[in-house]
Design a protein around this motif. Structure first.
Motif, PDB file in Angstrom:
ATOM      1  N   LYS A 245       0.835  -1.208   0.000  1.00 49.38           N
ATOM      2  CA  LYS A 245       0.000   0.000   0.000  1.00 49.38           C
ATOM      3  C   LYS A 245       0.867   1.254   0.000  1.00 49.38           C
ATOM      4  N   GLY A 248       2.603   1.529  -3.403  1.00 50.35           N
ATOM      5  CA  GLY A 248       1.655   1.992  -4.414  1.00 50.35           C
ATOM      6  C   GLY A 248       1.440   3.490  -4.345  1.00 50.35           C
ATOM      7  N   VAL A 279      -0.088  -2.757  -4.332  1.00 53.61           N
ATOM      8  CA  VAL A 279       0.489  -1.645  -5.086  1.00 53.61           C
ATOM      9  C   VAL A 279      -0.510  -1.148  -6.133  1.00 53.61           C
ATOM     10  N   ILE A 280      -1.028  -2.078  -6.923  1.00 53.69           N
ATOM     11  CA  ILE A 280      -1.946  -1.709  -8.005  1.00 53.69           C
ATOM     12  C   ILE A 280      -3.266  -1.193  -7.446  1.00 53.69           C
ATOM     13  N   MET A 283      -2.733   2.380  -6.542  1.00 50.50           N
ATOM     14  CA  MET A 283      -2.626   3.224  -7.726  1.00 50.50           C
ATOM     15  C   MET A 283      -3.976   3.416  -8.417  1.00 50.50           C
ATOM     16  N   ASN A 303      -0.525  -4.675 -13.192  1.00 50.58           N
ATOM     17  CA  ASN A 303       0.495  -5.530 -12.598  1.00 50.58           C
ATOM     18  C   ASN A 303       1.059  -6.418 -13.711  1.00 50.58           C
TER      19      ASN A 303
END
Length: 368
Positions: A245, A248, A279-280, A283, A303
């Motif tokens: 997190k 991202g 991460v994605i 984002m 990703n």
């Protein structure tokens, strides 16, 4: 430039707080067995001697003379002038040490020093992940090509480098891409490295497990999360999700300015299956105010380690549109998108290649 057939040799160094590793690079490949020498980080004279000795040992094994020395060294530093500042893991360097000029006098060679994150990104942009993505787009029949790259290193610390259309962004103060100084979204009183690093994973696992401290390595915590080692699996998963997190958010901030492919490398990159979804998700999150909702970024974010995501990234919205007043058409891909993937070279190789190409490009500037 095409460096694959370049016969020039560049001497490189991977500088750690404990050991120095010296290599000789030709044609973007290591041509000698690397030499390992103790850093002697608390004694400047001995440390400098060891650096010079490492390069001399490489020279003795070569049948032709190297054209330059180029390597990554920790900052803070004035990299263009080769001056190293006050280093945390190399305490002998205090008050400014002219390492580049010292080596130039010792070897009568041009010396180029950079941050490891910078050289990592440079290697990935010219010979690593960026060509890989662009080749995959071409092979899929999509004309879109990327020219910008953000290289992220995950390990003891959180680092990055930025390459714009083949040019490495260093900054006027040799201070570009110091992403570790982003504000930590989990605790705004800290910098982002406290949530994106080896110690962050260890601390998060300990906190979530109710432990006072942990001797578990990130690999141990990864294995616990995968059910391959005994421990608190929920806490292990949470530790990597929390890092994802934060990562991202950091990549989202960078992407609003750089707008290019992102590649992740370093020791923690092997755990991408646990942190990349977060991460994605970060984002692709949204801003909310009142009844309004807007996306966090103006791009669709993929990703590239996920097979289906990679296919969608390559396909995009590619189509043909008609040119007004003509029966001709033109290729058009209206989808703004960013892909985040994991290094295929590995951080060490990318840094060495980056150091090699950076030196040759700088030498060629002066020969024109």
């Amino acid at each position: 430039m095409e460096m694959n057939n370049d016969q020039r040799i560049v001497l490189t160094l991977d500088a750690g707080g404990t050991n120095f590793v010296f290599s000789a690079i030709q044609n973007c490949k290591n041509i000698l067995e690397p030499i390992h020498i103790s850093a002697n980080a608390d004694n400047l004279d001995l440390c400098l001697k060891n650096i010079a000795d490492g390069f001399r040992q490489l020279q003795k094994q070569l049948t032709e003379k190297a054209v330059a020395i180029s390597f990554a060294f920790p900052g803070p530093a004035d990299y263009p002038n080769g001056i190293i500042g006050d280093l945390g893991n190399l305490p002998a360097f205090r008050g400014g040490v002219a390492l580049g000029p010292y080596l130039e006098e010792q070897f009568a060679l041009p010396v180029f020093i950079n941050n490891d994150g910078n050289l990592y990104a440079y290697g990935e942009a010219l010979k690593g992940y960026l060509p890989f993505v662009n080749n995959a787009l071409t092979e899929s029949g999509n004309p879109k090509q990327f020219k910008n790259l953000v290289g992220i290193t995950l390990g003891t610390g959180f680092g990055a480098g930025i390459v714009h259309d083949g040019n490495l962004l260093i900054g006027d103060n040799s201070n570009a891409a110091e992403v570790w100084l982003f504000r930590d979204i989990h605790d705004p009183s800290r910098n982002m490295e406290e949530s994106i690093s080896i110690r962050a994973i260890q601390k998060s696992y300990a906190d979530e497990s109710g432990l006072l401290s942990t001797d578990y390595s990130p690999k141990d915590i990864f294995d616990i999360a995968q059910g391959q080692k005994e421990g608190n699996s929920k806490a292990a998963v949470k530790a990597f999700e929390q890092m994802g997190k934060a990562l991202g958010e950091a990549i989202a901030n960078l992407s609003t300015i750089i707008d290019g492919v992102v590649v992740v490398g370093g020791g923690l990159a092997g755990a991408h299956s646990l942190f990349m979804p977060s991460v994605i998700e970060a984002m692709n999150a949204s801003y909310h105010w009142g009844n309004n909702e807007n996306p966090r970024l103006a791009t669709a974010n993929y990703n590239l380690e996920n097979t289906e995501d990679f296919k969608r990234f390559l396909k995009g919205k590619h189509t043909q549109i008609r040119i007004p007043g003509s029966d001709k058409t033109i290729a058009y891909d209206p989808e703004k998108r960013i892909g985040v993937g994991v290094s295929k070279l590995g951080a060490s190789e990318a840094i060495a290649i980056g150091a090699y190409i950076f030196a040759l490009n700088e030498l060629d500037k002066f020969s024109i």
